[in-house]
Design a protein around this motif. Structure first.
Motif, PDB file in Angstrom:
ATOM      1  N   ALA A  15      -8.374  -4.772   0.282  1.00  0.00           N
ATOM      2  CA  ALA A  15      -7.803  -4.000   1.396  1.00  0.00           C
ATOM      3  C   ALA A  15      -8.691  -4.144   2.624  1.00  0.00           C
ATOM      4  N   ALA A  16      -8.115  -3.897   3.769  1.00  0.00           N
ATOM      5  CA  ALA A  16      -8.877  -3.977   5.013  1.00  0.00           C
ATOM      6  C   ALA A  16     -10.002  -2.951   5.006  1.00  0.00           C
ATOM      7  N   SER A  17      -9.715  -1.777   4.456  1.00  0.00           N
ATOM      8  CA  SER A  17     -10.731  -0.714   4.388  1.00  0.00           C
ATOM      9  C   SER A  17     -11.898  -1.137   3.492  1.00  0.00           C
ATOM     10  N   PHE A  47       0.856  -1.192   0.000  1.00  0.00           N
ATOM     11  CA  PHE A  47       0.000   0.000   0.000  1.00  0.00           C
ATOM     12  C   PHE A  47       0.897   1.250   0.000  1.00  0.00           C
ATOM     13  N   SER A  48       0.268   2.403  -0.225  1.00  0.00           N
ATOM     14  CA  SER A  48       1.014   3.667  -0.321  1.00  0.00           C
ATOM     15  C   SER A  48       1.774   4.012   0.957  1.00  0.00           C
ATOM     16  N   ASP A 105     -10.904   2.652   8.643  1.00  0.00           N
ATOM     17  CA  ASP A 105      -9.465   2.422   8.506  1.00  0.00           C
ATOM     18  C   ASP A 105      -8.830   2.072   9.847  1.00  0.00           C
ATOM     19  N   GLN A 106      -7.649   1.450   9.746  1.00  0.00           N
ATOM     20  CA  GLN A 106      -6.948   1.029  10.948  1.00  0.00           C
ATOM     21  C   GLN A 106      -6.627   2.229  11.840  1.00  0.00           C
ATOM     22  N   GLY A 150      -3.869   3.174  -1.301  1.00  0.00           N
ATOM     23  CA  GLY A 150      -3.636   2.976   0.123  1.00  0.00           C
ATOM     24  C   GLY A 150      -4.492   3.997   0.841  1.00  0.00           C
ATOM     25  N   THR A 151      -4.699   3.822   2.136  1.00  0.00           N
ATOM     26  CA  THR A 151      -5.541   4.790   2.834  1.00  0.00           C
ATOM     27  C   THR A 151      -4.744   6.007   3.305  1.00  0.00           C
ATOM     28  N   GLY A 152      -3.428   6.017   3.051  1.00  0.00           N
ATOM     29  CA  GLY A 152      -2.630   7.232   3.284  1.00  0.00           C
ATOM     30  C   GLY A 152      -3.173   8.358   2.414  1.00  0.00           C
ATOM     31  N   HIS A 195      -1.447  -7.667   5.479  1.00  0.00           N
ATOM     32  CA  HIS A 195      -2.418  -7.836   6.561  1.00  0.00           C
ATOM     33  C   HIS A 195      -3.507  -8.817   6.158  1.00  0.00           C
ATOM     34  N   GLY A 243       0.398   5.392   4.964  1.00  0.00           N
ATOM     35  CA  GLY A 243      -0.836   4.735   5.424  1.00  0.00           C
ATOM     36  C   GLY A 243      -0.571   3.828   6.613  1.00  0.00           C
ATOM     37  N   PRO A 244      -1.603   3.129   7.070  1.00  0.00           N
ATOM     38  CA  PRO A 244      -1.469   2.311   8.278  1.00  0.00           C
ATOM     39  C   PRO A 244      -0.536   1.116   8.138  1.00  0.00           C
ATOM     40  N   THR A 245      -0.560   0.438   7.003  1.00  0.00           N
ATOM     41  CA  THR A 245       0.299  -0.732   6.819  1.00  0.00           C
ATOM     42  C   THR A 245       1.747  -0.266   6.730  1.00  0.00           C
ATOM     43  N   ALA A 250      -8.869   1.230   0.033  1.00  0.00           N
ATOM     44  CA  ALA A 250      -7.575   1.040  -0.639  1.00  0.00           C
ATOM     45  C   ALA A 250      -7.671  -0.072  -1.690  1.00  0.00           C
TER      46      ALA A 250
END
Ligand code: ASP
Length: 325
Positions: free
Chosen positions: A161-163, A37-38, A203-204, A185-187, A93, A41-43, A157
């Motif tokens: 993705a988790a989102s 991911f970007s 999101d995380q 990514g969620t970033g 993840h 972001g969380p990851t 994402a």
């Protein structure tokens, strides 16, 4: 000794010597950690924190490479195809498990394409919105979303993705289809949420904690079974009437299939050491999460987790009928 026995004995001795030399010399150069991911972001946050600590123990730098896109499957595919020499690793993840069903034609088989290093952390998710999103609590948010589903936008994402998974559970819970907007990514999605171009996101906490604390976004609930120490006033989804939305985002480290066990074991040892580091414990706590226990930061625990999670999410995804292809 018969000739064939002698040859077999020599071959075994050579293999042992080679693996011992590998174990002793590994790692002798930098390692690439692919984060699918970007950056920002969380990851990525989890990856960079853990890479720094593991580098210190390994005596070699772990360099994070962000390969975002297609819900994490592009980065995972890159690692699946990389040389199995211990110098390319993947931090992924729960998406490793959900993509196995969401993508019917993945370029790699999640259960067969990787070796396992260990689990890293289980991160709760938060349901958040832009600062000036009208509803003030979860009940009014659900009512508002039901009424305005066709005009509300929800970031994720990408499929896998988790989102995306969390958004899917939210839509199932409120029984309303919402317009989703995918990012790498969620970033970058968070930047748009802060700018007001997107309405809501799941999101995380590793991406949302600082923003929630700073009041720059609005938070409605956490997806963990219990409230978070950092947000004691934020209800759980179950308390808020959406128990079907409980989900935690487990992260693991993988290597390409065929990577020598010595390398995976060395990486596991470095991971376990990093997770026990008080700085990591403190930083993770600030972000609403905690390191996995040493017993879970092992190849066997991650393999078991992936198998169980693929089996867990398969029927959920099939019932939703949402596929990436
Ligand atoms: N973890 C995020 C997600 O799965 C993506 C990211 O790390 O940027 O949605």
């Amino acid at each position: 000794m018969a000739l064939s026995l002698k040859i077999a004995a020599l071959a075994a001795a050579a293999a042992f010597a080679a693996s011992t030399a590998f174990a002793e010399g590994y790692p002798d150069r930098s390692i690439t950690m692919v984060v699918p991911f970007s950056a920002g972001g969380p990851t990525d946050t989890v990856g960079r924190l853990i890479a720094e600590k593991m580098s210190a123990d390994l005596g070699q730098q772990i360099i994070v490479e962000n390969v975002g896109g297609a819900g994490g499957t592009l980065g995972a595919g890159q690692v699946a195809a990389a040389e199995a020499d211990g110098y390319t690793i993947l931090l992924h993840h729960i998406g490793m498990a959900t993509s196995a069903t969401l993508y019917r034609s993945l370029a790699y088989k999640p259960l067969e394409a990787f070796e396992y290093v260990g689990l890293v952390t289980e991160v709760p998710m938060t349901l958040v919105a832009r600062k000036d999103f009208e509803p003030t609590d979860m009940a009014s948010m659900v009512a508002y979303v039901k009424e305005n589903a066709d005009t509300i936008t929800m970031a994720n994402a990408g499929i896998g993705a988790a989102s995306h998974l969390c958004g899917m559970l939210f839509m199932q819970a409120v029984e309303a289809p919402i317009v989703t907007v995918p990012y790498k990514g969620t970033g970058p999605a968070m930047t748009e949420l802060l700018g007001g171009q997107i309405d809501i996101m799941c999101d995380q906490s590793t991406n949302t904690a600082e923003q929630i604390k700073g009041g720059t976004i609005k938070a409605y609930a956490v997806t963990s079974p219990a409230r978070l120490d950092i947000f004691p006033d934020l209800p759980t989804v179950a308390e808020a009437g959406l128990p079907g939305m409980e989900v935690s985002i487990w992260h693991g480290i993988y290597t390409p299939k065929g990577t020598p066990a010595e390398a995976n074991d060395r990486l596991s040892a470095a991971l376990q050491k990093a997770l026990a580091d008080p700085e990591i414990v403190a930083k993770f706590a600030e972000l609403g999460t905690a390191p996995s226990a040493a017993a879970d930061a092992t190849p066997a625990a991650l393999k078991a987790k992936l198998e169980a999670e693929i089996a867990r999410w398969k029927p959920v995804i099939e019932t939703a009928g949402v596929y990436a292809d």
